[in-house]
Design a protein around this motif. Structure first.
Motif, mmCIF file in Angstrom:
data_model
loop_
_atom_site.group_PDB
_atom_site.id
_atom_site.type_symbol
_atom_site.label_atom_id
_atom_site.label_comp_id
_atom_site.label_asym_id
_atom_site.label_seq_id
_atom_site.Cartn_x
_atom_site.Cartn_y
_atom_site.Cartn_z
ATOM 1 N N GLU A 26 0.668 -1.053 -0.103
ATOM 2 C CA GLU A 26 0.122 -0.081 0.019
ATOM 3 C C GLU A 26 0.840 1.219 -0.028
ATOM 4 O O GLU A 26 0.385 2.215 -0.688
ATOM 5 C CB GLU A 26 -0.991 0.039 1.225
ATOM 6 N N GLU A 27 1.863 1.325 0.858
ATOM 7 C CA GLU A 27 2.801 2.577 0.816
ATOM 8 C C GLU A 27 3.521 2.465 -0.741
ATOM 9 O O GLU A 27 3.488 3.830 -1.276
ATOM 10 C CB GLU A 27 4.153 2.256 1.868
ATOM 11 N N LEU A 28 3.701 1.351 -1.189
ATOM 12 C CA LEU A 28 4.472 1.637 -2.653
ATOM 13 C C LEU A 28 3.267 2.133 -3.553
ATOM 14 O O LEU A 28 3.730 3.010 -4.467
ATOM 15 C CB LEU A 28 4.903 0.243 -3.169
ATOM 16 N N ASP A 29 2.325 1.757 -3.282
ATOM 17 C CA ASP A 29 1.036 2.269 -4.258
ATOM 18 C C ASP A 29 1.074 3.768 -4.195
ATOM 19 O O ASP A 29 0.658 4.493 -5.034
ATOM 20 C CB ASP A 29 -0.316 1.510 -4.193
ATOM 21 N N GLU A 35 -2.754 5.160 -5.821
ATOM 22 C CA GLU A 35 -4.020 5.399 -4.824
ATOM 23 C C GLU A 35 -4.810 6.392 -5.614
ATOM 24 O O GLU A 35 -5.990 6.353 -5.667
ATOM 25 C CB GLU A 35 -3.498 5.974 -3.629
ATOM 26 N N ASP A 36 -4.249 7.550 -6.410
ATOM 27 C CA ASP A 36 -5.059 8.278 -7.298
ATOM 28 C C ASP A 36 -5.693 7.714 -8.533
ATOM 29 O O ASP A 36 -6.876 7.927 -8.801
ATOM 30 C CB ASP A 36 -4.082 9.259 -7.763
ATOM 31 N N TRP A 37 -5.077 6.680 -8.762
ATOM 32 C CA TRP A 37 -5.481 5.649 -10.009
ATOM 33 C C TRP A 37 -6.737 4.926 -9.483
ATOM 34 O O TRP A 37 -7.812 4.990 -10.226
ATOM 35 C CB TRP A 37 -4.488 4.982 -10.687
ATOM 36 N N LYS A 38 -6.664 4.463 -8.389
ATOM 37 C CA LYS A 38 -7.718 3.608 -7.823
ATOM 38 C C LYS A 38 -8.709 4.668 -7.567
ATOM 39 O O LYS A 38 -10.215 4.296 -7.722
ATOM 40 C CB LYS A 38 -7.303 3.045 -6.431
ATOM 41 N N ALA A 39 -8.786 5.638 -7.111
ATOM 42 C CA ALA A 39 -9.925 6.539 -6.739
ATOM 43 C C ALA A 39 -10.513 7.181 -7.976
ATOM 44 O O ALA A 39 -11.531 7.542 -8.009
ATOM 45 C CB ALA A 39 -9.285 8.078 -5.981
ATOM 46 N N ASP A 40 -9.890 7.176 -9.212
ATOM 47 C CA ASP A 40 -10.429 7.761 -10.693
ATOM 48 C C ASP A 40 -11.143 6.465 -11.062
ATOM 49 O O ASP A 40 -10.610 5.606 -11.247
ATOM 50 C CB ASP A 40 -9.141 8.298 -11.427
ATOM 51 N N GLU A 41 -12.395 6.723 -10.987
ATOM 52 C CA GLU A 41 -13.497 5.518 -11.449
ATOM 53 C C GLU A 41 -13.336 5.318 -13.034
ATOM 54 O O GLU A 41 -13.549 3.827 -13.424
ATOM 55 C CB GLU A 41 -14.882 5.753 -11.492
ATOM 56 N N ALA A 42 -12.855 5.983 -13.882
ATOM 57 C CA ALA A 42 -12.720 5.902 -15.115
ATOM 58 C C ALA A 42 -11.613 4.851 -15.703
ATOM 59 O O ALA A 42 -10.586 4.909 -15.120
ATOM 60 C CB ALA A 42 -12.545 7.219 -15.846
ATOM 61 N N SER A 43 -11.804 3.966 -16.625
ATOM 62 C CA SER A 43 -11.024 3.116 -17.061
ATOM 63 C C SER A 43 -11.498 2.366 -18.432
ATOM 64 O O SER A 43 -12.744 2.137 -18.484
ATOM 65 C CB SER A 43 -10.565 1.923 -15.989
ATOM 66 N N ASP A 44 -10.374 2.080 -19.130
ATOM 67 C CA ASP A 44 -11.165 1.247 -20.645
ATOM 68 C C ASP A 44 -11.064 -0.109 -20.217
ATOM 69 O O ASP A 44 -11.648 -1.067 -20.886
ATOM 70 C CB ASP A 44 -10.027 1.520 -21.507
ATOM 71 N N HIS A 93 -2.309 -2.914 -12.709
ATOM 72 C CA HIS A 93 -1.678 -1.918 -12.310
ATOM 73 C C HIS A 93 -1.157 -1.586 -10.934
ATOM 74 O O HIS A 93 0.165 -1.722 -10.941
ATOM 75 C CB HIS A 93 -2.867 -0.783 -12.639
ATOM 76 N N ALA A 94 -2.161 -1.467 -9.953
ATOM 77 C CA ALA A 94 -1.576 -1.444 -8.646
ATOM 78 C C ALA A 94 -1.149 -2.709 -8.075
ATOM 79 O O ALA A 94 -1.334 -3.823 -8.500
ATOM 80 C CB ALA A 94 -2.667 -0.965 -7.771
ATOM 81 N N HIS A 95 -0.410 -2.465 -6.828
ATOM 82 C CA HIS A 95 0.220 -3.719 -6.145
ATOM 83 C C HIS A 95 -1.120 -4.356 -5.222
ATOM 84 O O HIS A 95 -1.048 -5.303 -5.250
ATOM 85 C CB HIS A 95 1.400 -3.348 -5.302
ATOM 86 N N VAL A 96 -1.887 -3.450 -4.869
ATOM 87 C CA VAL A 96 -2.998 -4.139 -3.821
ATOM 88 C C VAL A 96 -4.270 -3.574 -4.406
ATOM 89 O O VAL A 96 -4.637 -2.364 -4.881
ATOM 90 C CB VAL A 96 -2.864 -3.584 -2.425
ATOM 91 N N GLY A 97 -5.149 -4.363 -4.781
ATOM 92 C CA GLY A 97 -6.516 -4.142 -5.187
ATOM 93 C C GLY A 97 -6.571 -3.389 -6.751
ATOM 94 O O GLY A 97 -5.726 -3.531 -7.572
ATOM 95 N N TRP A 450 -1.084 -13.807 -1.708
ATOM 96 C CA TRP A 450 -1.305 -12.351 -1.367
ATOM 97 C C TRP A 450 -1.771 -11.403 -2.624
ATOM 98 O O TRP A 450 -2.599 -10.551 -2.324
ATOM 99 C CB TRP A 450 -0.038 -11.695 -0.519
ATOM 100 N N PRO A 451 -0.845 -11.160 -3.714
ATOM 101 C CA PRO A 451 -1.200 -10.274 -4.679
ATOM 102 C C PRO A 451 -2.489 -10.516 -5.203
ATOM 103 O O PRO A 451 -3.217 -9.777 -5.871
ATOM 104 C CB PRO A 451 -0.033 -10.574 -5.501
ATOM 105 N N ARG A 452 -3.159 -11.504 -5.163
ATOM 106 C CA ARG A 452 -4.545 -12.143 -5.597
ATOM 107 C C ARG A 452 -5.703 -11.991 -4.675
ATOM 108 O O ARG A 452 -6.882 -12.047 -4.895
ATOM 109 C CB ARG A 452 -4.545 -13.569 -6.275
ATOM 110 N N ILE A 453 -5.387 -11.594 -3.321
ATOM 111 C CA ILE A 453 -6.256 -11.784 -2.414
ATOM 112 C C ILE A 453 -7.375 -10.545 -2.492
ATOM 113 O O ILE A 453 -8.608 -11.176 -2.599
ATOM 114 C CB ILE A 453 -5.786 -11.130 -1.195
#
Length: 500
Positions: A26-29, A35-44, A93-97, A450-453
């Motif tokens: 999470e810190e690495l993200d 974290e900004d990418w996760k908060a942005d709902e838009a994605s292809d 994209h991200a390491h978590v979630g 863990w990366p799949r959790i």
């Protein structure tokens, strides 16, 4: 990459618990802007507008207490992979979630289902409510955990199950072939509260191998002592029938076996197809690798509760030879449409370990998929050509039949958990591991999981909630003289979620 990011990656690689791994990830993200990418709902990668719209509708109907609209909306709007929510690209994209909207949607749907289940609604009496949940559960489908063969490498599965169990994410439907059958049956012949003890490496027995003396090898036509294998299975798997195991554990376990002779098809053994078969012999047969162990006669419970042979003229062996991952049969029997695969088969890993998930975008992954499918198809064509046109003896023909079956199987699911390929793993395929090696295999299974959790959590939350609602409603009987009103009942325990 700066020194702090490198340190965080090292902490992730060396973590000994999911909490440690997640904290570093999470810190690495945050440091890398994900974290900004996760908060942005838009994605292809998914239909975010559709998901956002349906999320808002569910919330609005609940806030307005509009039961009719909420039930109508849920009944015909819940589908697996709606808006491409099951796409592995969302988690590349991200390491978590992934996008927060994905998790919010799954949690809101689960919460709405729980509310409908637990709340006494005049608009939805008990009988109608039970039908509503049964219909949605059938329509939505279920998830299953599938554990492949792999001999000693199958200890990796124990780590996978451990990581999922501690996050309350082990699906109620499991399958196992060969080494995977041992892990599957060990979990599936225990009550839920006993599983934690089984995940302790000091609490199980892992000595499955013993080479026979030369005279016994010639007499039995097998290299390994099957009595040793039988004892190891007995030390881990309780002596129950499939029906008894299902009643005790609440899990539906499935064991694959392959026929040792001709004119028989591989079988998927479970409480529906073979309720009275004993699990131990099923596991012994599924582990009976040709040349290493002789084929096995299955045992069943007769009408007098006596242990007797099941079709004594038939023998069975290694389940992974013809049905490592029984996907089609699981679909038909258990309404499974989402497969979590832990794959450790030595002959499969070199072809799949370099990939993340099937269908993932990118030229590199597409090229690997093309090469893998081409080589497999050409190899199967050559084997089939030899089978159909060359004058072959029975032993050679059976070998080619097995080779054709191996090449014809699909060894991947929707979510794939894979160990790294290394000489150390292959050197330990048929050896009794030391306690140090056992712990290493298990920790590798945890770290690979863990990366799949979060992917597993988001993709199984709705189906697990539906299963729990159905079970709860089936246990509840209307009070005498009260029409369809529900009596007092225990609260529904929904799968634990974690805010992203």
């Amino acid at each position: 990459m700066d020194s702090r990011n490198r340190q965080l990656l090292r902490e992730m690689r060396e973590a000994t618990s999911y909490a440690q791994w997640r904290q570093a990830a999470e810190e690495l993200d945050r440091r890398q802007g994900y974290e900004d990418w996760k908060a942005d709902e838009a994605s292809d990668d998914y239909d975010w507008r559709l998901i956002r719209s349906r999320l808002r509708q569910i919330r609005r109907y609940r806030e307005q207490h509009d039961v009719a609209k909420l039930v109508h909306h849920l009944r015909q709007g819940l589908h697996w992979n709606l808006g491409n929510l099951g796409s592995p690209s969302l988690y590349a994209h991200a390491h978590v979630g992934t996008k927060h909207l994905v998790g919010e949607y799954a949690r809101e749907v689960a919460s709405a289902l729980q509310w409908v289940c637990e709340t006494e609604l005049p608009e939805l009496p008990h009988a109608a409510k039970l039908k509503f949940f049964n219909d949605i559960a059938l329509s939505y489908g279920r998830s299953a955990l599938m554990l492949s063969g792999g001999a000693t490498l199958g200890l990796f599965h124990v780590g996978v199950v451990k990581a999922l169990y501690r996050e309350n994410l082990v699906p109620p439907i499991m399958s196992g072939s060969s080494a995977g059958s041992v892990v599957c049956a060990t979990v599936g012949t225990r009550a839920a509260h006993e599983v934690e003890d089984l995940l302790d490496p000091d609490a199980a027995y892992y000595h499955f191998w013993r080479i026979l003396p030369m005279r016994d090898i010639l007499r039995r036509r097998a290299l390994m002592d099957q009595d040793q294998l039988r004892s190891a299975i007995a030390a881990n798997v309780r002596d129950l029938t499939f029906e008894q195991a299902q009643q005790l554990s609440g899990r539906t376990i499935n064991i694959t076996v392959s026929p040792a002779g001709t004119h028989q098809q591989p079988r998927l053994l479970n409480y529906l197809t073979f309720p009275y078969l004993y699990v131990r012999e099923a596991v012994l047969a599924s582990c009976a690798v040709p040349l290493l162990f002789p084929p096995v006669m299955l045992m069943t419970q007769d009408e007098h509760n006596e242990r007797v042979p099941y079709m004594p003229l038939l023998r069975w062996n290694d389940g992974s030879l013809k049905s490592d991952l029984p996907i089609l049969r699981m679909r038909r029997l258990h309404n499974v449409n989402h497969f979590i695969v832990s794959q450790t088969n030595p002959h499969v890993l070199p072809f799949v370990s370099a990939q993340r998930e099937p269908g993932e975008r990118g030229l590199r992954n597409s090229a690997r998929d093309y090469l893998y499918s081409t080589v497999r198809a050409q190899s199967k064509s050559l084997v089939d050509l030899a089978r159909q046109n060359l004058p072959l003896g029975g032993g050679v023909r059976r070998t080619l039949d097995t080779a054709s079956s191996i090449l014809d199987q699909d060894y991947r699911g929707n979510i794939n958990i894979l160990p790294e390929v290394s000489l150390w793993r292959y050197a330990n395929v048929t050896s009794n591991p030391s306690m140090e090696a056992v712990k290493r295999f298990m920790l590798e299974g945890e770290r690979a999981t863990w990366p799949r959790i979060e992917m597993i959590r988001n993709q199984t939350l709705i189906s697990q909630t539906l299963d729990q609602c159905v079970r709860l409603l089936e246990q509840v009987q209307p009070l005498p003289g009260s029409g369809e009103r529900l009596g007092r009942r225990p609260g529904l325990r929904v799968v634990r979620t974690r805010e992203q």
